[in-house]
Structure formats: structure tokens, C-alpha cells
Write an enzyme that holds these catalytic residues in place. Structure first.
Site, PDB file in Angstrom:
ATOM      1  N   TRP A 123       0.954  -1.095  -0.053  1.00  0.00           N
ATOM      2  CA  TRP A 123       0.013   0.039  -0.072  1.00  0.00           C
ATOM      3  C   TRP A 123       0.941   1.279  -0.023  1.00  0.00           C
ATOM      4  CZ3 TRP A 123      -4.201  -0.657  -2.027  1.00  0.00           C
ATOM      5  CH2 TRP A 123      -4.809  -1.978  -1.787  1.00  0.00           C
ATOM      6  N   ASP A 155      -1.560   6.671   6.306  1.00  0.00           N
ATOM      7  CA  ASP A 155      -2.554   5.755   5.907  1.00  0.00           C
ATOM      8  C   ASP A 155      -2.846   4.554   6.945  1.00  0.00           C
ATOM      9  OD1 ASP A 155      -4.137   3.737   4.723  1.00  0.00           O
ATOM     10  OD2 ASP A 155      -2.983   3.427   2.954  1.00  0.00           O
ATOM     11  N   LYS A 191     -11.967  -2.089   6.218  1.00  0.00           N
ATOM     12  CA  LYS A 191     -10.918  -2.714   7.039  1.00  0.00           C
ATOM     13  C   LYS A 191     -11.398  -3.144   8.446  1.00  0.00           C
ATOM     14  CE  LYS A 191      -8.913  -3.039   3.110  1.00  0.00           C
ATOM     15  NZ  LYS A 191      -7.513  -2.228   2.671  1.00  0.00           N
TER      16      LYS A 191
HETATM   17  C1  LIG Z   1      -7.078  -1.816   1.630  1.00  0.00           C
HETATM   18  C2  LIG Z   1      -5.954  -0.678   1.692  1.00  0.00           C
HETATM   19  C3  LIG Z   1      -6.111   0.406   0.955  1.00  0.00           C
HETATM   20  C4  LIG Z   1      -6.870   0.415  -0.213  1.00  0.00           C
HETATM   21  O1  LIG Z   1      -8.350   0.689   0.143  1.00  0.00           O
HETATM   22  P1  LIG Z   1      -9.375   1.146  -0.744  1.00  0.00           P
HETATM   23  O2  LIG Z   1     -10.411   1.505   0.216  1.00  0.00           O
HETATM   24  O3  LIG Z   1      -9.714  -0.349  -1.453  1.00  0.00           O
HETATM   25  O4  LIG Z   1      -9.119   2.065  -1.907  1.00  0.00           O
HETATM   26  C5  LIG Z   1      -4.897   1.417   0.877  1.00  0.00           C
HETATM   27  N1  LIG Z   1      -4.287   1.259   2.283  1.00  0.00           N
HETATM   28  C6  LIG Z   1      -4.403   0.164   3.097  1.00  0.00           C
HETATM   29  C7  LIG Z   1      -3.383   0.232   4.160  1.00  0.00           C
HETATM   30  C8  LIG Z   1      -5.194  -0.649   2.883  1.00  0.00           C
HETATM   31  O5  LIG Z   1      -5.298  -1.837   3.773  1.00  0.00           O
END
Ligand SMILES: *Cc1c(COP(=O)(O)O)cnc(C)c1O
Length: 363
Positions: free
Chosen positions: A105, A174, A198
Site C-alpha cells: 500500500w 494511511d 478494513k
Molecule cells: C485496503 C487498503 C487500501 C486501499 O483501500 P481502498 O479503500 O480499497 O482504496 C489502502 N491502504 C491500506 C493500508 C489498505 O489496507
């Protein structure tokens, strides 16, 4: 449907939601608080919906401890769109931003940011297969911001002490897959974002928390939906927001407060992860963890079996035992058990029991 029929859901995202939250959504589905309609059917400008989004925000503020000089936004486009919005809004063309990369990511965030502005990789563990967080960072004291990923969902690598940026450099994170899984000190951050699916709710909404002074950087000519300032000034309601997803994250925030807040949640999450890692470590090498112990994720436990055939079989047998989502991400293979807030300690005990039995038969 009784609770006993619910799967032990180890999916990485969308992932498990608390049963209580789903039950409340179910009870309110046809007639939300006497309106005679579902949250999905009501005007986002109605008094009832205003209460939904306002309380989602205030509950989150209380849960995480978000000071009043931060804006909370509920945006669309997933965490992936934040890879673009961050540099568009907060990285001036004359500067560059630093990114720490310890998994898929973080790497994706760099790739997208490079399409917009100048970006430097300040440290990466890619050469070691993303098993840890980089130790030796080369930080730019002039960077517009320092970005990192607190939990790499695919590799199962989590960093518990956030990196310290040079003086005056704002820290961005993030937090998609460990958001509201443990307490954080919000004042260390200038921006946090998390795709809800998540650990915080269903897909369709991304929580973005930004410190007010950052908004002064936003250029005046951005497309309206990509403009943090417009979104913040309009309380995430410049256009129709993802109403139902916001309602659901709001229920999750209330639930998290009710069960004791982030300290209590962290305690349970630690107990869950310890139980599983212990089983992995005591398997005599039949199961082997991916991440180095110091950076083992409490949310996404990644491990391997002696060969891919056994991994395939293990996921298949698990499914027969009502344990769903144990297969690793298609890009890295192996196994992954996502132990988000809604996964119970009992569920993890069942998983451990299953893994021991699987080893007994196949080891
Ligand atoms: C799943 C995830 C993403 C991407 O998320 P989307 O909402 O599908 O765009 C980005 N960063 C992390 C750490 C993730 O687990």
C-alpha cells in the site's frame, strides 16, 4: 439467523463487522427512528440524517480523542483516492514529500503521488520482502510532509511507534487497516485516512482527519470533489455522501465506545494476536510467520505452510470448519488471518484449534 451460524470471518476487507451493529442496522432497516423509511431512502439534507452524520463525527472525535482543530471528513473513492488527493491538496509544486514504504500500500501511494508531484522514498524494506518497518530513514527536513502506512494489510507488518519527522514536517498516515484498533496520539499527526471497510465499517466511505492549518495549502483550482477545503467546509455534504456507509461507521464508533474504547479494544486485539502467533511459533516450523516479530501486525497475521499445496488444503479445510478468509492476498500467497475488532477471542481460539488439528493430520 443465530449467532452460531455466523462465519468466523477472517477476511481482510471488507471484513467482519460487530454482530450487535448488524443487528441494530437490521432492526432499523425498514423504519429508522419512526421515519417510516430506511437510512438509504431518506434525504441527506433531512434533520434525521443530519443527526446521523453529526453523531458519527462526534462519536469518532471522542473515541480517538481528536482535538477541535482537526476536521473529520467522510469521503468516497476509498483509501486509493487519498493517494491522489493528498499530493493534489497538500504538496506544493515547489516541494517534495517523503514516503516510507514497507508494503504494497505504501508503494501504491508513492506510485500515485508521483503522477501529481515530486516524491522521495525515505526508506523501504522492499529488498527484504516487506517483513519490517525501515530502520534507517533518510528524511528531508524540507519535505511538505512525511507519509507512512501504520499497518501493511497484505504483508502483515505493523509499526507501533510512529516515525518522528524532522521539525516542522507534518506527519501523514494511511491507517486503513488498524484505524480504531488501538489508541493513538492524534496531535502527532496532521493527516490520517482510513478506508472504512478494513476495521471501521462497510466499504464506500473513507475517513479523513486533517489538521486545520493543512487546509491553507489547498490550491484554488481543484476539481470540486477532490478539494479537501470544499469537503471540509461542507461537512462532507457538498454532494450526496455515502449515507448508509456513514450510518454504519457511526454505529461501529458507538459500539467501540460502549465496549470500553480504544484501550479496551487494543487489549483484546493483543490477546487475539498473541494466541495466534504463539500457535505459529510453537508449531515446530510447520507454520512460519512472515513479519519479523517486532513488526508483527495485530490486525493481519500472515504466515506460510511448508508448501503451496498444504496452504491450499488448509484454506479449504478451514472453510469446511466455518473459518473464512484464511487465504493470503493473491499477490503474495501464503495465509492471512485478519483479526479486526469485530473478530472475537473465541473465534481466534477456534482458528488455533483448527490449525493444531490440521498440523496433526498433515504435519
Ligand atoms: C485496503 C487498503 C487500501 C486501499 O483501500 P481502498 O479503500 O480499497 O482504496 C489502502 N491502504 C491500506 C493500508 C489498505 O489496507
Amino acid at each position: 439467523m443465530s449467532e452460531s451460524k455466523r462465519a468466523i470471518n477472517l477476511n481482510a476487507g471488507p471484513g467482519a463487522l460487530p454482530l450487535e451493529v448488524l443487528q441494530q442496522a437490521q432492526a432499523e432497516l425498514l423504519d429508522f427512528k419512526g421515519t417510516g423509511m430506511s437510512v438509504m431512502e431518506m434525504s441527506h439534507r433531512s434533520k434525521e440524517y443530519d443527526e446521523v452524520i453529526q453523531s458519527a463525527e462526534s462519536d469518532l472525535r471522542e473515541l480517538v480523542g481528536i482535538p477541535s482543530n482537526y476536521k473529520i471528513m467522510f469521503l468516497q473513492g476509498g483509501a486509493t483516492l487519498q493517494f491522489t488527493m493528498m499530493p493534489m491538496n497538500l504538496l506544493p509544486a515547489s516541494l517534495s514529500a517523503d514516503y516510507i514504504v514497507n508494503g504494497t500500500w505504501g508503494k501504491a501511494a508513492v506510485k500515485e503521488a508521483k503522477k501529481i508531484r515530486n516524491v522521495r522514498v525515505a526508506g523501504t524494506t522492499e529488498a527484504d520482502g516487506f517483513k519490517s518497518f525501515p530502520k534507517n530513514l533518510e528524511l528531508d527536513p524540507q519535505a511538505a510532509y512525511l507519509h507512512f502506512t501504520s499497518n501493511e494489510t497484505i504483508h502483515g507488518v505493523e509499526v507501533f511507534d510512529e516515525p518522528t519527522p524532522p521539525a516542522g514536517v507534518p506527519l501523514f498516515c494511511d491507517m486503513s487497516s488498524d484505524f480504531i484498533s488501538h489508541p493513538i496520539d492524534m496531535t502527532k499527526y496532521a493527516l490520517i485516512y482510513a478506508g472504512a471497510q478494513k476495521n471501521a465499517g462497510p466499504s464506500g466511505v473513507t475517513v479523513v482527519i486533517v489538521r486545520d492549518d493543512m487546509l491553507e495549502r489547498v490550491p484554488g483550482n481543484l476539481p470540486v470533489m477532490l478539494d479537501y477545503k470544499v469537503q471540509a467546509q461542507n461537512g462532507s455534504m457538498y454532494n450526496t455522501p455515502p449515507c448508509f456507509s456513514i450510518y454504519m461507521v457511526g454505529l461501529v464508533f458507538k459500539w467501540a465506545k460502549k465496549i470500553g474504547g480504544l484501550s479496551a479494544i487494543e487489549k483484546t486485539n493483543r490477546a487475539k494476536a498473541e494466541l495466534l502467533y504463539k500457535a505459529i511459533d510453537e508449531s515446530g516450523g510447520f507454520y512460519s510467520g512472515h513479519a519479523v516479530p517486532e513488526f508483527r501486525s495485530l490486525m493481519n497475521v500472515t504466515f506460510r505452510l511448508p508448501n503451496e499445496e498444504l496452504e491450499e488444503l488448509c484454506a479449504k479445510e478451514a472453510k469446511k470448519n466455518n473459518i473464512i478468509g484464511l487465504k493470503g492476498h493473491r499477490s503474495v500467497g501464503g495465509m492471512r488471518a485478519s483479526l479486526y475488532n469485530a473478530v472475537t477471542l473465541e473465534g481466534v481460539s477456534e482458528l488455533v484449534k483448527f490449525l493444531k488439528e490440521f498440523q496433526r493430520v498433515n504435519g
